[in-house]
Design a protein around this motif. Sequence first.
Motif, PDB file in Angstrom:
ATOM      1  N   GLY A  19      47.376  38.420  50.831  1.00 54.35           N
ATOM      2  CA  GLY A  19      46.273  39.317  51.256  1.00 54.35           C
ATOM      3  C   GLY A  19      46.787  40.430  52.165  1.00 54.35           C
ATOM      4  O   GLY A  19      46.527  41.748  52.111  1.00 54.35           O
ATOM      5  N   THR A  49      43.067  42.368  41.937  1.00 54.03           N
ATOM      6  CA  THR A  49      42.413  41.375  42.384  1.00 54.03           C
ATOM      7  C   THR A  49      41.509  40.728  41.341  1.00 54.03           C
ATOM      8  O   THR A  49      40.894  39.654  41.268  1.00 54.03           O
ATOM      9  CB  THR A  49      41.348  41.685  43.533  1.00 54.03           C
ATOM     10  OG1 THR A  49      40.487  42.673  43.074  1.00 54.03           O
ATOM     11  CG2 THR A  49      42.095  42.026  44.727  1.00 54.03           C
ATOM     12  N   LEU A 180      48.513  36.435  45.747  1.00 55.46           N
ATOM     13  CA  LEU A 180      47.068  36.283  45.902  1.00 55.46           C
ATOM     14  C   LEU A 180      46.809  35.428  44.841  1.00 55.46           C
ATOM     15  O   LEU A 180      46.103  34.366  44.763  1.00 55.46           O
ATOM     16  CB  LEU A 180      46.368  37.521  45.912  1.00 55.46           C
ATOM     17  CG  LEU A 180      46.012  38.173  47.288  1.00 55.46           C
ATOM     18  CD1 LEU A 180      45.476  39.498  47.014  1.00 55.46           C
ATOM     19  CD2 LEU A 180      45.322  37.450  48.086  1.00 55.46           C
ATOM     20  N   PRO A 217      40.859  36.082  45.341  1.00 55.43           N
ATOM     21  CA  PRO A 217      41.605  37.443  45.923  1.00 55.43           C
ATOM     22  C   PRO A 217      40.801  38.449  46.498  1.00 55.43           C
ATOM     23  O   PRO A 217      41.115  39.194  47.493  1.00 55.43           O
ATOM     24  CB  PRO A 217      42.408  37.860  44.582  1.00 55.43           C
ATOM     25  CG  PRO A 217      42.466  36.679  43.608  1.00 55.43           C
ATOM     26  CD  PRO A 217      41.130  35.736  44.126  1.00 55.43           C
ATOM     27  N   GLU A 218      39.517  38.652  45.722  1.00 54.72           N
ATOM     28  CA  GLU A 218      38.556  39.551  46.766  1.00 54.72           C
ATOM     29  C   GLU A 218      38.398  39.333  47.972  1.00 54.72           C
ATOM     30  O   GLU A 218      38.264  40.067  48.915  1.00 54.72           O
ATOM     31  CB  GLU A 218      37.273  39.993  45.772  1.00 54.72           C
ATOM     32  CG  GLU A 218      37.418  40.599  44.487  1.00 54.72           C
ATOM     33  CD  GLU A 218      38.127  39.840  43.228  1.00 54.72           C
ATOM     34  OE1 GLU A 218      37.991  40.177  42.119  1.00 54.72           O
ATOM     35  OE2 GLU A 218      38.518  38.580  43.462  1.00 54.72           O
ATOM     36  N   THR A 221      41.220  39.595  50.350  1.00 55.60           N
ATOM     37  CA  THR A 221      41.353  41.171  50.523  1.00 55.60           C
ATOM     38  C   THR A 221      40.412  41.594  51.543  1.00 55.60           C
ATOM     39  O   THR A 221      40.561  42.548  52.268  1.00 55.60           O
ATOM     40  CB  THR A 221      41.448  41.887  49.378  1.00 55.60           C
ATOM     41  OG1 THR A 221      42.288  41.293  48.229  1.00 55.60           O
ATOM     42  CG2 THR A 221      41.625  43.301  49.350  1.00 55.60           C
ATOM     43  N   ASN A 237      37.142  48.093  46.822  1.00 55.11           N
ATOM     44  CA  ASN A 237      37.702  46.833  45.944  1.00 55.11           C
ATOM     45  C   ASN A 237      36.608  46.141  45.241  1.00 55.11           C
ATOM     46  O   ASN A 237      36.802  45.827  43.903  1.00 55.11           O
ATOM     47  CB  ASN A 237      38.442  45.843  46.838  1.00 55.11           C
ATOM     48  CG  ASN A 237      38.825  44.766  46.113  1.00 55.11           C
ATOM     49  OD1 ASN A 237      39.396  44.675  44.980  1.00 55.11           O
ATOM     50  ND2 ASN A 237      38.957  43.643  46.735  1.00 55.11           N
TER      51      ASN A 237
END
Length: 313
Positions: A19, A49, A180, A217-218, A221, A237
């Motif tokens: 990340g 992501t 990620l 992943p989101e 991030t 994002n």
Amino acid sequence: MTGVVLLFLLGLVLMIKGGDSFVEGAEWMARATGIPPFVVAATVVSLGTTMPELLVSSMAAAQGSGAMALGNAVGSVSCNTGLILGISILFLPGKEEPRSLREKGVLLLFALLAMLAFGIDGRLTWREGLFLLVILLLFLKSNLDSARRCLFPREETGAERSPRAAAVYLTKFLLGAVGLAAGARLLVDNGTILARLLGIPEAVIALTLVALGTSLPELVTTITAISRKQSSLSVGNIIGANLLDLTVVPAVSTFFGGGVLPVERPNAIYDLLAALLLLTVTLLPAMGKGSFRRWQGAALLGLYVGYLVLLFR
């Protein structure tokens, strides 16, 4: 047990390091090109992501689990908005360019309403999937228009543009995306095994670890963006990832599902309505001046917790 714990911890390390590298690469892209971080995040970052959702849904559709494919996509939208964007806005409220936010917000709401309309008859066809891809093309056009409007002169961006710098930061971005994805897989798979060994019911595992897994992943991030004071990367994002979840993921899943995917009623409709409520609370108050407020973050988290309580019950 020892091996499972070690793999779980490895996944956690990969997520954190990946990340950080992913966001650092995205920051450089924005500085080097002059394109606003919000636009970079809504396109390149969100594509990276969203890959877990796309892979999981496509595999589920190919194996005949069409309802799971759509449920994963819609559930990710709710998780992205209620939990992840709620955290972002609560801890780091920011301001975006109003016109760009309105364009992308309207397209996102339109994509969700289209999914609701398509789900009324209990199925999603490949033609409806093509219509969703048209919305995606309009979204990409909006991003290109935003980039043209906001490009900075080269000397004002303050970023190194040498071939070496480009190679370093693009490598960080790509390796971060891989970290990620791999870290999320290790966390979910080994976390599920640990939960079973600890006697946690399968239903609880499915509604928590598996549902949250594709949105990790989101989440990572967003946390990294908050630590770097980059609210635009986080918001962009999530908006981009939600748009991809509502267009590319269903469309590709219909292709792998033989041209038609079942839409389980009424559960799928309830999930879409929950996502619509969360997106409305997020976007409508911010579309005027492009500002997000802390109360929106608190409201999103409260609504998402309420949604989970109803889901468990």
